[in-house]
Design a protein around this motif. Structure first.
Motif, short mmCIF file in Angstrom:
data_model
loop_
_atom_site.label_atom_id
_atom_site.label_comp_id
_atom_site.label_asym_id
_atom_site.label_seq_id
_atom_site.Cartn_x
_atom_site.Cartn_y
_atom_site.Cartn_z
N TRP A 180 -8.06 28.10 -26.69
CA TRP A 180 -7.05 29.24 -26.87
C TRP A 180 -5.86 28.31 -27.59
O TRP A 180 -5.55 27.29 -26.87
N LYS A 234 6.25 34.33 -27.36
CA LYS A 234 6.57 33.55 -26.15
C LYS A 234 8.03 33.05 -26.36
O LYS A 234 8.45 32.34 -27.14
N ASN A 248 1.53 33.41 -15.05
CA ASN A 248 1.04 32.27 -14.23
C ASN A 248 0.82 32.91 -12.62
O ASN A 248 0.60 34.20 -12.20
N ILE A 297 0.15 37.29 -20.55
CA ILE A 297 -0.12 36.05 -19.91
C ILE A 297 0.64 35.72 -18.74
O ILE A 297 1.85 35.68 -19.18
N GLN A 316 -2.21 27.33 -13.56
CA GLN A 316 -3.12 28.16 -13.98
C GLN A 316 -2.64 29.51 -14.70
O GLN A 316 -1.66 30.18 -14.19
N LEU A 317 -3.01 29.74 -15.79
CA LEU A 317 -2.54 31.19 -16.40
C LEU A 317 -3.75 32.13 -16.54
O LEU A 317 -4.80 31.92 -16.53
N PHE A 318 -3.31 33.41 -16.44
CA PHE A 318 -4.19 34.44 -16.40
C PHE A 318 -3.90 35.42 -17.52
O PHE A 318 -2.70 35.82 -17.64
N ALA A 319 -4.81 36.07 -18.04
CA ALA A 319 -4.65 37.22 -19.00
C ALA A 319 -4.83 38.61 -18.39
O ALA A 319 -5.91 38.73 -17.77
N ILE A 325 -3.27 26.45 -25.02
CA ILE A 325 -3.09 27.14 -23.72
C ILE A 325 -4.36 27.54 -23.22
O ILE A 325 -5.21 27.86 -23.56
N GLU A 326 -4.13 26.84 -21.94
CA GLU A 326 -5.30 27.06 -20.99
C GLU A 326 -5.34 28.19 -20.17
O GLU A 326 -4.44 28.42 -19.22
N VAL A 327 -6.07 29.45 -20.36
CA VAL A 327 -5.72 30.80 -19.65
C VAL A 327 -7.17 31.33 -19.45
O VAL A 327 -8.12 30.98 -20.15
N ASN A 360 -0.19 23.72 -19.58
CA ASN A 360 -1.28 23.40 -18.48
C ASN A 360 -0.50 23.08 -17.15
O ASN A 360 -1.10 22.39 -16.29
#
Length: 245
Positions: free
Chosen positions: A226, A212, A190, A188, A176-179, A241-243, A173
């Motif tokens: 997630w 990963k 950042n 995934i 911010q992560l994005f898919a 994982i916050e994504v 965390n």
């Protein structure tokens, strides 16, 4: 005629009643035809499937909660069978009760892939998905009295999260992560953007094979959150994982 109808009713009732008492599923950490635990992520994949069907799932090497430890008949045991074939990988599952009786046999999942990882993942997924919505074994509780209900297809609220040990849980965390969609799933990243993980789609909704750094495991959704699960030195690690998808 009435006797026949009554007999049929009793047989159907007995069949359903015999199935409606399982709260837990126990999955082998190592299937008999493999050399080590969780080969090709098959144990984690199997565990994730039965969780998605609404059961509380443990590996056979885990410490069981007192309720299950004192009454193993609250669980059914998952056994995978490999059919002998030189050119095709064939897998099917048997679900076994505490009396060592087979209560369900899945259809065979098969793959002609030569690569072992692809072959086992494809055949396992096919066999598992053949059971989706057909396991009417789930037990629920209401207040202090236990009642037994038939579950055709559990809703998201039925899915019980995997017990997470406090000392083996990590949280990603820091940014911010994005898919980002790819041909086979997602990557995934950042906000730099720097790739953090690679996700490969499976036939199970909200379950991905994930890579990963030097770790390979499963990336799955539980109660709208997630998690990335993998093994480190023989210990199961669950990483939140916050994504944003």
């Amino acid at each position: 005629m009435k006797k026949v109808i009554v007999l049929l009713f009793m047989l159907c009732y007995s069949f359903v009643a015999a199935q409606e008492h399982y709260k837990y599923a126990i999955v082998p950490k190592k299937f008999s035809f493999f050399n080590t635990g969780n080969d090709y992520d098959t144990s984690l994949m199997t565990k994730a499937f039965f969780e998605s069907e609404g059961f509380i799932v443990y590996f056979d090497t885990d410490n069981f909660p007192p309720e299950l430890a004192n009454n193993r008949c609250l669980a059914f045991y998952v056994n995978a069978l490999k059919q002998k074939n030189i050119f095709i990988t064939k897998i099917n599952f048997e679900l076994i009760d505490c009396a060592n009786s087979v209560i369900y046999t899945s259809a065979i999942g098969s793959s002609r892939e030569k690569d072992y990882l692809k072959a086992y993942n494809e055949s396992f997924r096919m066999a598992l998905m053949g059971m989706k919505g057909k396991l009417i074994f789930k037990r629920e509780q209401k207040q202090q009295n236990e009642i037994f209900v038939s579950v055709e297809s559990p809703s998201k609220s039925d899915v019980v999260p995997d017990p997470v040990k406090e000392d083996s849980t990590k949280k990603t965390n820091n940014k911010q992560l994005f898919a980002i969609p790819t041909a086979n799933g997602y990557k995934i990243v950042n906000d730099e953007p720097k790739k953090i993980m690679t996700l490969y789609s499976t036939s199970i909704k909200d379950v991905y094979i994930a890579e990963k750094e030097n770790f390979t495991g499963l990336f799955m959704k539980k109660e709208n959150m997630w998690y990335f699960e993998y093994y480190l030195n023989g210990q199961l690690i669950t990483e939140k994982i916050e994504v944003a998808f």
